[in-house]
Design a protein around this motif. Structure first.
Motif, PDB file in Angstrom:
ATOM      1  N   UNK A  15       1.941  -0.922   6.044  1.00 15.38           N
ATOM      2  CA  UNK A  15       3.177  -0.748   6.842  1.00 15.38           C
ATOM      3  C   UNK A  15       4.440  -0.429   6.052  1.00 15.38           C
ATOM      4  N   UNK A  16       4.589  -0.958   4.838  1.00 15.15           N
ATOM      5  CA  UNK A  16       5.841  -0.655   4.131  1.00 15.15           C
ATOM      6  C   UNK A  16       5.883   0.798   3.677  1.00 15.15           C
ATOM      7  N   UNK A  17       4.735   1.485   3.783  1.00  9.38           N
ATOM      8  CA  UNK A  17       4.742   2.928   3.479  1.00  9.38           C
ATOM      9  C   UNK A  17       5.660   3.653   4.445  1.00  9.38           C
ATOM     10  N   UNK A  18       5.803   3.097   5.663  1.00  7.18           N
ATOM     11  CA  UNK A  18       6.683   3.750   6.647  1.00  7.18           C
ATOM     12  C   UNK A  18       8.115   3.779   6.135  1.00  7.18           C
ATOM     13  N   UNK A  19       8.529   2.742   5.399  1.00  7.04           N
ATOM     14  CA  UNK A  19       9.891   2.752   4.834  1.00  7.04           C
ATOM     15  C   UNK A  19      10.019   3.882   3.810  1.00  7.04           C
ATOM     16  N   UNK A  20       8.974   4.054   2.990  1.00  4.41           N
ATOM     17  CA  UNK A  20       9.012   5.120   1.982  1.00  4.41           C
ATOM     18  C   UNK A  20       9.023   6.495   2.660  1.00  4.41           C
TER      19      UNK A  20
END
Ligand code: SF4
Length: 766
Positions: free
Chosen positions: A237-242
């Motif tokens: 999920x933190x890939x969405x921030x990237x």
């Protein structure tokens, strides 16, 4: 106040289906994360623990392998599923000897993985001897003696297999492989055999190293990011921030997936204002590709890039890079020019416009990243498909350049680190020679068993002892009936675990459960707090420090378990200083520095602000340590997956409320599936064409042409947006459908994304 474990198991009659979500995360992700955390840990422990996840002096999230930012870390440097992973591990619920006295093995065998996992942390070493009806306590010393005696009693060390889950930290992984090789075998199956083995195999052949060439900071420098066969909204999920940051810098994102996964459509970052005001769109373009169509897509794009080059010579193919750094270009060009785009359209289910649009973006891009996960790797031709994706980047000179490169996104927090530390059944001679030199042992040179081979060996009576360092082998592997029988065929099964799971109830004639510390737990050896280290998906190695008081004084760290077992197995004269390693993990890291390439000065480097980045010759210097000394274009024959008449092609996948085989809850809210898991997602037109109706209860049968009927029963038919002829369902419930021999060529990875099935109406039996 934390909530005690649920008494009742999953009741599929309560299943509810609603419309899928169009944006991931948001306020809901925050509330769900906090609810789950408080349920398991209570308020105070939740606050203390979540404040430390992925922080520089905290512990590494036991979830996926998405890297931490190299710059500022946010106060909440975790996602919803990271919070769930932490809550699962740091729960105050416990599974004690009293629990095992109350629940017989027969009763526990009837429970779902979800129910077992919800019961809490294991507190004591337990044994189940042949004929016992219940697990009973055993001392650590007796447990080690039982294992050592059984191992020494084998006719050959190759009758034992030592499995590693990707949660295992570097220090443990290094010592575990050292124990296994000191014992005399290379039987080191690990969870990456089931996930990114195809990536490693393809990248070693193409660029000379089986790891991604992209760093976290490259995302903000890319102008085009292709996300293929991956569902970041749930699995990273933190890939969405990237991706959000990349888009803020002007990047375009193309999603390639059979399912319109919520996290590919929209993202509400709850740590930004936009997260409260509608969020952002992630994918600028969504290519709803058919299962197994990715190879055709990448070849079609290759052909169109050559045509674009013909129209404007020197603007598409990076000649300077190709001439200086690659081999096999001519064969590749010939192969691409022969591609039939009509076949590509058929294989992908995409239109010519889709292909042209994508090829145009690729041709114009100055910095392209291609990301992928299981949708590509768990295919019969997964290795060749990944080579084709890499070919496109080589053609454009997109390796060893800022903002560009290959990006296999790893699923488990340290799965890449385990491989770096030697967890592989076929480590190169250079590694084995360095290991022998460092410790004065003679490592075996014959390649060992990977996961599928280990199951075959246990099935056929050639494998007699199974040791699992973490993980949930029986639920993570294919062909469940065969795998269960194989484990039951063993003389001894040993599970080093934090939580109860199905691999504890499917066991050998004798079974041991060894309860271990988790990432969040304080690990004190010799009165000194120890730290472990992990490697993320982008080759960053950093420390992780647990600080929670363990729920039981009977828990041992994974390092301690390996060292204590080794001392029992090999005796005091063994050349490896096991006791010293147990007392001081810096000593382990010093040994790693002497043996593992790129790890010199490990202790000093790992204490750097962000730890350190392992070398990656293609990224760092456009150096390709392949058989040609160049980056290799691969010229593959096209393979794709026609759908047989009256059949469907099934992919198995996770729900949003799941991490690998750990079921956090029953709420796959992104796809609109609630309170149940026995569902099969099918295109509504296929439901009608096959003579069914939505909500029908069906049995799912896979067909593999080996005369074996593999069947799962009582699944609810859910109409869902997926290409005609394709279907999707959760694992591990559908792992029984995947034949053991249905594996990817060259990587032996189980093919969980392309299983031919038929549906039959479910007949209720009394
Ligand atoms: S993105 Fe992955 S590593 Fe990061 S917090 Fe979420 S689950 Fe954990």
């Amino acid at each position: 106040m934390h909530r005690s474990a649920p008494k009742s198991d999953i009741d599929e009659s309560k299943l509810e289906v609603t419309a899928p979500k169009t944006a991931a995360a948001g306020v809901k992700a925050v509330t769900v994360a906090l609810e789950r955390a408080v349920e398991e840990m209570g308020v105070a422990r939740t606050a203390r623990t979540l404040a430390r996840v992925n922080q520089r002096h905290g512990f590494d999230c036991p979830g996926c392998a998405w890297p931490e930012p190299t710059g500022r870390r946010r106060p909440a440097e975790f996602c919803e599923n990271g919070a769930k992973a932490v809550a699962e591990e740091a729960t105050l619920r416990t599974v004690t000897p009293e629990f095992f006295a109350e629940h017989s093995i027969d009763e526990l065998s009837g429970k779902s993985g979800y129910w077992l996992g919800q019961q809490g942390r294991l507190t004591h070493p337990m044994v189940l001897r042949e004929g016992d009806t219940h697990y009973s306590p055993i001392t650590w010393d007796d447990a080690y003696r039982l294992i050592a005696d059984t191992l020494r009693g084998l006719d050959s060390p190759d009758e034992a297999a030592f499995y590693t889950s990707g949660r295992t930290a570097n220090e443990t992984a290094f010592l575990y492989q050292l124990l296994v090789r000191s014992f005399g075998t290379n039987n080191l199956p690990d969870c990456s055999n089931m996930c990114h083995e195809s990536s490693g195999t393809a990248l070693v052949s193409s660029i000379g190293i089986g790891k991604g060439s992209v760093t976290i900071d490259d995302f903000a420098r890319a102008d085009l990011i292709i996300v293929a066969g991956q569902n970041p909204g749930t699995n990273h999920p933190r890939m969405l921030s990237a991706l959000g940051e990349a888009k803020a810098h002007g990047a375009k994102v193309i999603a390639v997936n059979p399912l319109p996964e919520t996290g590919l459509i929209g993202f509400k970052d709850p740590q930004t204002v936009k997260g409260f005001t509608g969020g952002i769109t992630i994918a600028d373009d969504f290519l709803q590709i058919r299962l197994g169509g990715d190879m055709a897509l990448f070849q079609g794009l290759g052909k169109l890039l050559f045509e674009a080059e013909d129209r404007a010579p020197g603007t598409v193919v990076d000649r300077a890079f190709v001439d200086a750094h690659t081999a096999g270009f001519a064969e590749y060009e010939k192969q691409m020019r022969a591609v039939d785009l009509a076949v590509v359209e058929q294989a992908t289910g995409l239109t010519r416009e889709d292909l042209d649009r994508t090829a145009k973006l690729l041709a114009e891009s100055k910095s392209t990243i291609i990301c992928w996960a299981m949708g590509l790797t768990q295919q019969v031709h997964g290795v060749a498909t990944i080579e084709e994706a890499t070919n496109l980047l080589l053609l454009r000179g997109m390796i060893g350049k800022p903002g560009a490169g290959v990006c296999p996104v790893r699923g488990h927090s340290n799965v890449q680190g385990d491989r770096t530390m030697g967890i592989w059944e076929k480590m190169p001679e250079t590694f084995l020679a360095a290991l022998d030199r460092e410790f004065g042992i003679t490592s075996p040179r014959e390649h060992g068993f990977d996961t599928v081979d280990a199951i075959r060996a246990m099935r056929d009576g050639r494998g007699k002892v199974f040791v699992g360092m973490g993980g949930n082998f029986v639920s993570a592997t294919p062909d469940t009936e065969v795998t269960e029988a194989a484990l039951r065929n063993c003389e001894l099964t040993v599970q080093v675990s934090t939580k109860l799971n199905r691999s504890h109830v499917v066991h050998g004639r004798t079974a041991l459960i060894l309860p271990t510390l988790g990432r969040t737990d304080e690990d004190t050896q010799g009165g000194v707090r120890q730290q472990v280290s992990v490697e993320d998906s982008m080759s960053m190695v950093h420390l992780s420090t647990g600080r929670l008081t363990p729920v039981s004084d009977q828990l041992r760290s994974e390092v301690a378990i390996v060292c204590e077992l080794a001392q029992e197995l090999f005796g005091p004269e063994h050349p490896v200083p096991w006791a010293e390693f147990q007392r001081d993990y810096d000593k382990i890291r010093d040994a790693i520095a002497n043996v593992v390439p790129g790890c010199a000065d490990y202790n000093a480097k790992v204490r750097g602000r962000n730890g350190f980045q392992l070398p990656h010759p293609p990224r760092d210097a456009r150096e390709f340590r392949t058989d040609t000394g160049k980056a290799n274009f691969a010229a593959n024959d096209l393979h794709w997956l026609p759908v047989p008449e009256g059949r469907l092609i099934l992919q198995t996948l996770r729900s949003h409320d799941q991490y690998n085989t750990t079921i956090y809850g029953l709420d796959d809210r992104y796809r609109g599936i609630h309170n149940g898991r026995r569902v099969v997602l099918v295109n509504p037109e296929d439901i009608t064409a096959l003579g069914f109706a939505e909500d029908d209860l069906v049995d799912v049968i896979s067909e593999f042409g080996d005369g074996v009927e593999r069947k799962v029963t009582g699944f609810r038919l859910v109409g869902y947006s997926t290409p005609r002829g394709n279907a999707a369902a959760y694992y591990p419930e559908t792992n029984p459908l995947i034949p053991l021999d249905h594996v990817a060529l060259r990587s032996n990875t189980p093919v969980s994304k392309a299983v031919t099935i038929r549906l039959e109406h479910h007949v209720h039996t009394a």
